[in-house]
Each structure stands twice: as C-alpha cells, then as structure tokens.
Design a protein around this motif. Sequence first.
Motif, PDB file in Angstrom:
ATOM      1  N   UNK A 166       0.747  -1.226  -0.040  1.00  0.00           N
ATOM      2  CA  UNK A 166      -0.089   0.234  -0.100  1.00  0.00           C
ATOM      3  C   UNK A 166       0.998   1.181  -0.106  1.00  0.00           C
ATOM      4  N   UNK A 167       1.964   1.417   0.713  1.00  0.00           N
ATOM      5  CA  UNK A 167       2.945   2.399   0.749  1.00  0.00           C
ATOM      6  C   UNK A 167       3.468   2.710  -0.537  1.00  0.00           C
ATOM      7  N   UNK A 168       3.980   1.715  -1.303  1.00  0.00           N
ATOM      8  CA  UNK A 168       4.760   1.841  -2.371  1.00  0.00           C
ATOM      9  C   UNK A 168       3.798   2.387  -3.555  1.00  0.00           C
ATOM     10  N   UNK A 169       2.591   1.844  -3.489  1.00  0.00           N
ATOM     11  CA  UNK A 169       1.533   2.339  -4.482  1.00  0.00           C
ATOM     12  C   UNK A 169       1.266   3.591  -4.212  1.00  0.00           C
ATOM     13  N   UNK A 194      -5.485   7.663  -2.964  1.00  0.00           N
ATOM     14  CA  UNK A 194      -4.824   8.148  -2.055  1.00  0.00           C
ATOM     15  C   UNK A 194      -5.731   7.805  -0.708  1.00  0.00           C
ATOM     16  N   UNK A 195      -6.844   8.173  -0.584  1.00  0.00           N
ATOM     17  CA  UNK A 195      -7.786   8.131   0.352  1.00  0.00           C
ATOM     18  C   UNK A 195      -8.140   6.598   0.756  1.00  0.00           C
ATOM     19  N   UNK A 196      -8.196   5.781  -0.426  1.00  0.00           N
ATOM     20  CA  UNK A 196      -8.333   4.337  -0.002  1.00  0.00           C
ATOM     21  C   UNK A 196      -7.410   3.798   0.733  1.00  0.00           C
ATOM     22  N   UNK A 203      -6.762   1.988   4.269  1.00  0.00           N
ATOM     23  CA  UNK A 203      -6.444   0.558   4.324  1.00  0.00           C
ATOM     24  C   UNK A 203      -5.238   0.435   5.276  1.00  0.00           C
ATOM     25  N   UNK A 204      -4.155   1.429   5.359  1.00  0.00           N
ATOM     26  CA  UNK A 204      -3.058   1.415   6.161  1.00  0.00           C
ATOM     27  C   UNK A 204      -3.421   1.612   7.515  1.00  0.00           C
ATOM     28  N   UNK A 205      -4.381   2.554   7.902  1.00  0.00           N
ATOM     29  CA  UNK A 205      -5.097   2.527   9.219  1.00  0.00           C
ATOM     30  C   UNK A 205      -5.457   1.157   9.648  1.00  0.00           C
TER      31      UNK A 205
END
Length: 300
Positions: A160-163, A273-275, A279-281
Amino acid sequence: MERAENTARMLDVTYRMSLLKKTFQEPHHEWRAMLSISGLHEDFEARYDVPSAKNVLYFMALDKKNPGSIYSSLFRARENARAVRGSTTSEMWEALNATWLEMRRIQSDGIDEDGVSRFFDWVKERSHLSRGIAHGTMLRDNTFRFIRLGSFLERADNTARILDVKYHILLPSPKDIGGAADYYQWSAVLRSVSAFESYRKVYRDQITPKRVAELLILRPDMARSLITCVSEVHRLLCDINGPRSSELVSRCGQLHARLNADTIDAIFEFGLHEYLSAFLEQIYELGNLVNTSYFWSTDE
C-alpha cells in the motif's frame, strides 16, 4: 526479515526513480516522499539537514539509531530468533545469525554508489532464504503461523505504501503522463514488488495506473496484493483460533469482505490515496490488536 526486505524494496524503487530525468522543481522530491510515506520524516529531520539520496539511504539502510532501518530490522530479527531458539529450527537460527553478521560487516564498510542495488538484492535474497527455511523446516504449529501472520501484515502495509508513493506523491507533471518517464516510474513500482512479469502476463498491454492499482490491490493471484495478504492474515487468525481470536477474526473478515466487494473503478472514484490511507490505518489497528491480544495484554 519481512520489514527489512520491504524497506529495501521501497528504497530500491525510490533510488530507481531518482535516476530518471527529473520532472520535479523541488530538489530531493523522491527522497522526501519516501520519508513521508514511511512516517519517518520527523526522525530524519531531527538529525539530518538535507533529504539527499546519500543521507536517506544511510538513514533507512545502515543507521543504528533508526529503529526502522534495515540494520535495525535485521538486528531485531536475529535477537528475536535467539530469544526463542527452542521454538524455531537450527537452520533458521543459523541463517538469521549469518545474515546479521554480514549486515554488521556491511554497516562497518559502508555501501558505495555502485553497490546500492547489489545491497538491496542481498537483503531480499536473505529474506527469501529465511522464509524458505521456515517453510521447509518448521512444524506447522502456532509459532509458524505467527511468523507468517507478521509477514503478511508487513507485506500488506508495504504494498500500500509503495503504491501510494508513486500515485499520490510522485505524480508526474501533466505533460509526462503516459510518457517515457511515467512508464519507467510505473515499471519501477512493479519491479519493486516483483510484479512486472505478472503484469505483462495478466494484461499484455501498456502499463497504466489503474491496472497497476488493480493488480496490487484486488488480484487474488498476485502474491503481494492487498487482497492476498489480508486473505492469508484472515486464514492464519482462524487457524490460531485462540481465546482472544474472535474480535481479530471479525475485524479481519470485515476488511477481507470489503476488498472482495471493491472494484477498481469504485476505488478510483473514492480516491486512491484516500483508499490506501484508510487501508493502512486498518492494517495498523489490526497489527496492534494482534499485539495486545496475544503478546502484550493489559488484562490482569
């Protein structure tokens, strides 16, 4: 080990992007973005003046004082393995110990400019080796399941971070969209998660942001996609099935169900970005819940 590998992957894609023709007005834009999406920009700024390639590479790879560096991750992997020698195999301990000893030598000698990519490859290979040894030698008990659980939580976070780095922070200027620089940046993203060949096999067409996002978020046959990682986390939590598992299984099941129901068009309409931020949260909360449920309970 998974964290060390993922840090190497994020550094690798940033390093490759930094070598391309610059499309940004701001100096060191790629490296500043790397620190921002890793959540380490404040720690970096407290000790370094400029987010140059040299400073960020040292901070994220070799810095003993950075708990998120590759050096620190390999140190903790070795120390964790030493603390539970009776629960793992001798082959796994020997591999982790040898990795740490080599990492100490590399940290002492430093990494020259010609050896940056070789170092990242070495970190990834040592992670692959430890994972292969775990698969090939360990009893399929809860020790093995927790190792796998940690790996997939880390992997989901990293993908998720790389994307998000590429799409939200490293967006090219409008004239570059669809151009050579844009193509090579998306290629670097795919290669950083070992997905370039998979993309070609699945889509057989030009690399586009929407298809890259679909591959890395929603494809269940993609090894590092978000849906694959969450599916494995859910399966492992069900297999562990301890007295504190019910809330974990429920939370993860809800996240997995949402991923299964999502479409790439709906994700882009919502905002990629919001998605990814949401997801990261959720992954962070899930990891914390694993920690408090099994390893650091506040209950008497």
